[in-house]
Design a protein around this motif. Structure first.
Motif, PDB file in Angstrom:
ATOM      1  N   GLY A 132      38.743   6.324  29.132  1.00 18.12           N
ATOM      2  CA  GLY A 132      37.721   6.046  28.138  1.00 18.12           C
ATOM      3  C   GLY A 132      36.729   7.183  28.022  1.00 18.12           C
ATOM      4  N   LEU A 190      44.203   6.033  26.603  1.00 18.22           N
ATOM      5  CA  LEU A 190      43.907   5.268  27.804  1.00 18.22           C
ATOM      6  C   LEU A 190      45.164   5.161  28.661  1.00 18.22           C
ATOM      7  CD1 LEU A 190      41.800   2.333  26.310  1.00 18.22           C
ATOM      8  CD2 LEU A 190      41.052   4.628  26.990  1.00 18.22           C
ATOM      9  N   VAL A 195      35.031   2.658  25.867  1.00 18.62           N
ATOM     10  CA  VAL A 195      35.314   3.536  24.736  1.00 18.62           C
ATOM     11  C   VAL A 195      34.159   3.400  23.750  1.00 18.62           C
ATOM     12  CG1 VAL A 195      36.825   3.953  22.764  1.00 18.62           C
ATOM     13  CG2 VAL A 195      37.809   3.417  25.003  1.00 18.62           C
ATOM     14  N   ARG A 204      40.268  -5.757  24.525  1.00 17.42           N
ATOM     15  CA  ARG A 204      38.960  -5.106  24.469  1.00 17.42           C
ATOM     16  C   ARG A 204      37.871  -6.144  24.277  1.00 17.42           C
ATOM     17  NH1 ARG A 204      39.590  -1.908  18.662  1.00 17.42           N
ATOM     18  NH2 ARG A 204      39.419  -3.749  17.294  1.00 17.42           N
TER      19      ARG A 204
END
Length: 121
Positions: free
Chosen positions: A8, A19, A117, A37
């Motif tokens: 990230g 990733l 991220v 996520r």
């Protein structure tokens, strides 16, 4: 199985990140793998999944055509290549494992620790 996610970071909109998630402790090919996520203030959501042998993949509509999930069974690692990133992709990304491809999108058994991220506009 233990999962360790990495890769990230901070990227500008339109950029790319990859990733990685390294697995250990169990036979990697016994597990389908997935990415999820969680954005701040939101629930965790499914992003992508891949079957044990890597033949089958499936994506959330929000990332289809931009993200690619893959795995290297020789390295016990699953990847998420993220292209054309958007600010709304900002989240903590988690890898997950389950011994059933059909169910991993809703009921993973094992989780990694997450990697942040951030996509700037």
């Amino acid at each position: 199985v233990q999962l360790q996610a990495s890769g990230g970071g901070l990227v500008q909109a339109g950029g790319s990140l990859r990733l990685s998630c390294a697995a250990s402790g169990r036979t990697f090919t016994d597990y389908a793998m997935g990415w999820f996520r969680q954005a701040s203030g939101k629930e965790r959501e499914f992003v992508a999944r891949i079957s044990r042998g890597g033949v089958y993949t499936h994506y959330a509509d929000s990332v289809k055509g931009r993200f690619t999930i893959s795995r290297d069974n020789a390295k016990n690692t699953v990847y998420l290549q993220m292209n054309s990133l958007k600010p709304e992709d900002t989240a903590v990304y988690y890898c997950a494992a389950k011994d059933e491809f059909a169910a991993i999108a809703t009921r993973p058994d094992y989780w990694g620790q997450g990697t942040q991220v951030t996509v700037s506009s």
